[in-house]
Scaffold this active site. Structure first.
Site, PDB file in Angstrom:
ATOM      1  N   SER A 142       0.853  -1.194   0.000  1.00  0.00           N
ATOM      2  CA  SER A 142       0.000   0.000   0.000  1.00  0.00           C
ATOM      3  C   SER A 142       0.881   1.233   0.000  1.00  0.00           C
ATOM      4  O   SER A 142       2.063   1.174   0.387  1.00  0.00           O
ATOM      5  CB  SER A 142      -0.870  -0.006   1.262  1.00  0.00           C
ATOM      6  OG  SER A 142      -1.529   1.239   1.426  1.00  0.00           O
ATOM      7  N   TYR A 155      -3.021  -1.082  10.260  1.00  0.00           N
ATOM      8  CA  TYR A 155      -2.846  -1.212   8.799  1.00  0.00           C
ATOM      9  C   TYR A 155      -1.484  -0.653   8.374  1.00  0.00           C
ATOM     10  O   TYR A 155      -0.743  -1.281   7.616  1.00  0.00           O
ATOM     11  CB  TYR A 155      -3.983  -0.474   8.106  1.00  0.00           C
ATOM     12  CG  TYR A 155      -4.065  -0.686   6.609  1.00  0.00           C
ATOM     13  CD1 TYR A 155      -4.704  -1.802   6.079  1.00  0.00           C
ATOM     14  CD2 TYR A 155      -3.512   0.241   5.720  1.00  0.00           C
ATOM     15  CE1 TYR A 155      -4.795  -1.983   4.696  1.00  0.00           C
ATOM     16  CE2 TYR A 155      -3.609   0.065   4.348  1.00  0.00           C
ATOM     17  CZ  TYR A 155      -4.252  -1.048   3.844  1.00  0.00           C
ATOM     18  OH  TYR A 155      -4.343  -1.236   2.475  1.00  0.00           O
TER      19      TYR A 155
HETATM   20  P1  NAD Z   1     -11.494  -6.250  -0.713  1.00  0.00           P
HETATM   21  O1  NAD Z   1     -12.169  -6.122   0.594  1.00  0.00           O
HETATM   22  O2  NAD Z   1     -12.251  -5.988  -1.968  1.00  0.00           O
HETATM   23  O3  NAD Z   1     -10.805  -7.672  -0.858  1.00  0.00           O
HETATM   24  C1  NAD Z   1     -10.119  -8.273   0.186  1.00  0.00           C
HETATM   25  C2  NAD Z   1      -9.947  -9.729  -0.107  1.00  0.00           C
HETATM   26  O4  NAD Z   1      -9.293 -10.342   1.019  1.00  0.00           O
HETATM   27  C3  NAD Z   1     -11.267 -10.473  -0.296  1.00  0.00           C
HETATM   28  O5  NAD Z   1     -11.128 -11.439  -1.313  1.00  0.00           O
HETATM   29  C4  NAD Z   1     -11.476 -11.172   1.044  1.00  0.00           C
HETATM   30  O6  NAD Z   1     -12.203 -12.381   0.927  1.00  0.00           O
HETATM   31  C5  NAD Z   1     -10.037 -11.454   1.424  1.00  0.00           C
HETATM   32  N1  NAD Z   1      -9.901 -11.701   2.850  1.00  0.00           N
HETATM   33  C6  NAD Z   1     -10.155 -10.859   3.875  1.00  0.00           C
HETATM   34  N2  NAD Z   1      -9.964 -11.494   5.040  1.00  0.00           N
HETATM   35  C7  NAD Z   1      -9.577 -12.757   4.741  1.00  0.00           C
HETATM   36  C8  NAD Z   1      -9.237 -13.894   5.507  1.00  0.00           C
HETATM   37  N3  NAD Z   1      -9.252 -13.872   6.849  1.00  0.00           N
HETATM   38  N4  NAD Z   1      -8.881 -15.013   4.851  1.00  0.00           N
HETATM   39  C9  NAD Z   1      -8.880 -15.076   3.504  1.00  0.00           C
HETATM   40  N5  NAD Z   1      -9.190 -14.027   2.718  1.00  0.00           N
HETATM   41  C10 NAD Z   1      -9.535 -12.887   3.344  1.00  0.00           C
HETATM   42  O7  NAD Z   1     -10.236  -5.261  -0.616  1.00  0.00           O
HETATM   43  P2  NAD Z   1      -9.191  -4.715  -1.700  1.00  0.00           P
HETATM   44  O8  NAD Z   1      -9.269  -3.253  -1.644  1.00  0.00           O
HETATM   45  O9  NAD Z   1      -9.296  -5.415  -2.984  1.00  0.00           O
HETATM   46  O10 NAD Z   1      -7.832  -5.115  -0.953  1.00  0.00           O
HETATM   47  C11 NAD Z   1      -6.937  -6.070  -1.436  1.00  0.00           C
HETATM   48  C12 NAD Z   1      -5.547  -5.725  -0.937  1.00  0.00           C
HETATM   49  O11 NAD Z   1      -5.176  -4.441  -1.472  1.00  0.00           O
HETATM   50  C13 NAD Z   1      -5.438  -5.593   0.583  1.00  0.00           C
HETATM   51  O12 NAD Z   1      -4.224  -6.168   1.011  1.00  0.00           O
HETATM   52  C14 NAD Z   1      -5.423  -4.095   0.786  1.00  0.00           C
HETATM   53  O13 NAD Z   1      -4.776  -3.733   1.963  1.00  0.00           O
HETATM   54  C15 NAD Z   1      -4.672  -3.634  -0.446  1.00  0.00           C
HETATM   55  N6  NAD Z   1      -4.872  -2.230  -0.763  1.00  0.00           N
HETATM   56  C16 NAD Z   1      -6.112  -1.745  -1.048  1.00  0.00           C
HETATM   57  C17 NAD Z   1      -6.244  -0.403  -1.353  1.00  0.00           C
HETATM   58  C18 NAD Z   1      -7.577   0.204  -1.685  1.00  0.00           C
HETATM   59  O14 NAD Z   1      -7.659   1.433  -1.762  1.00  0.00           O
HETATM   60  N7  NAD Z   1      -8.622  -0.574  -1.908  1.00  0.00           N
HETATM   61  C19 NAD Z   1      -5.130   0.435  -1.369  1.00  0.00           C
HETATM   62  C20 NAD Z   1      -3.895  -0.090  -1.063  1.00  0.00           C
HETATM   63  C21 NAD Z   1      -3.774  -1.428  -0.774  1.00  0.00           C
END
Ligand code: NAD
Length: 260
Positions: A142, A155
């Protein structure tokens, strides 16, 4: 892509993970999807991705808080698909709260899913990649691996830790053809971010529109969200042979946030 490759993407039932899985499958890889949902619930998504891409796409539930389930996921992927050439550590959760109220349970869960799970999955796949002389580990980190924001203690700590882990894995894999990099997105409009909007509004005492304008996109100089497709395309590149000399890198995809 010249050679047939197999990818495991954790947390790929939604958002960024699903988009990365789709992009890798479109690039010709067989893919193991993962999430915490039971298989029956993930089946329509799995079947759609397989039909869209013509690749083998499987799904295995595993709770990323549980090292044993992570090891079982890796073993299952290897058994069903043959190997793991590309590991994408993507699963992640968020919780927004001031430190003095920050729940200990949430702290533990965020550290487990956003940081420790990447260690356990890497540990379980690393030796085979090194033996093969080729591997790609892509950590979905991130912008919060590089800078902090208030109310995100767990986080930010986990994502900074994930970048540290990325660098160590890069050093240990370098002479074995295994690269490890951290993709560092700014804000992407996924369920993880959509959930934060009311929480941020409550913590800060402002409207949800103001959260989007003055909090989420305030530092993102382009004033646009990053898209999941842009992150999928970067993952495909990092997984390619053209990216063999990119390792240990933190790659911001943040609309200029960290340029300041
Ligand atoms: P999201 O909520 O759409 O997806 C998260 C995924 O993680 C889902 O598939 C969920 O099932 C899975 N997950 C959560 N807890 C779990 C568990 N205990 N066991 C197995 N799977 C689990 O979120 P996203 O935004 O797509 O995030 C994905 C990654 O990207 C994360 O690591 C997040 O920190 C990172 N990220 C997101 C953003 C953003 O702005 N959305 C920015 C920077 C980084």
């Amino acid at each position: 892509m010249t050679q047939h490759r197999i990818a495991l993407v954790t947390g790929s039932t939604s958002g960024i993970g699903l988009a990365i899985a789709r992009a890798l499958a479109r690039d010709g890889m067989d893919v193991m999807l993962n999430g915490s949902r039971p298989e029956a619930e993930a089946e329509p998504m799995r079947a759609a991705l397989a039909a869209q891409t013509g690749r083998r796409v499987l799904y295995r539930a595993a709770d990323m808080r549980n090292p044993q389930e992570i090891r079982a996921l890796v073993e299952h992927s290897r058994r069903e698909l043959g190997s793991i050439d590309v590991l994408v550590n993507n699963a992640g959760i968020q919780h927004v709260e001031a430190i003095e109220h920050f729940s200990e349970e949430r702290w533990d869960a965020i550290l487990a899913i956003n940081l420790s799970a990447a260690f356990h999955a890497t540990k379980a796949t690393f030796e085979a990649m090194k033996r093969k002389g080729w591997g790609r580990i892509i950590n979905v980190a991130s912008v919060h691996s590089l800078v902090a924001s208030p109310y995100k203690a767990a986080y930010v700590a986990a994502k900074h830790g994930l970048l540290g882990l990325t660098r160590v894995v890069a050093l240990e894999g370098a002479e074995h053809g295994v690269t490890c990099n951290a993709i560092c997105p700014g804000y992407v409009l996924t369920p993880l971010v959509e959930k934060q909007i009311p929480d941020q509004a409550r913590e800060r005492g402002i409207s949800e529109e103001a959260v989007v304008r003055d909090v989420l996109l305030a530092a993102q100089v382009t004033k646009e969200f990053v898209t999941v497709e842009q992150l999928g395309a970067l993952a495909v590149f990092l997984a390619s042979d053209a990216a063999a000399q990119i390792t240990g890198a933190a790659l911001p995809v943040d609309g200029g946030w960290t340029a300041r």
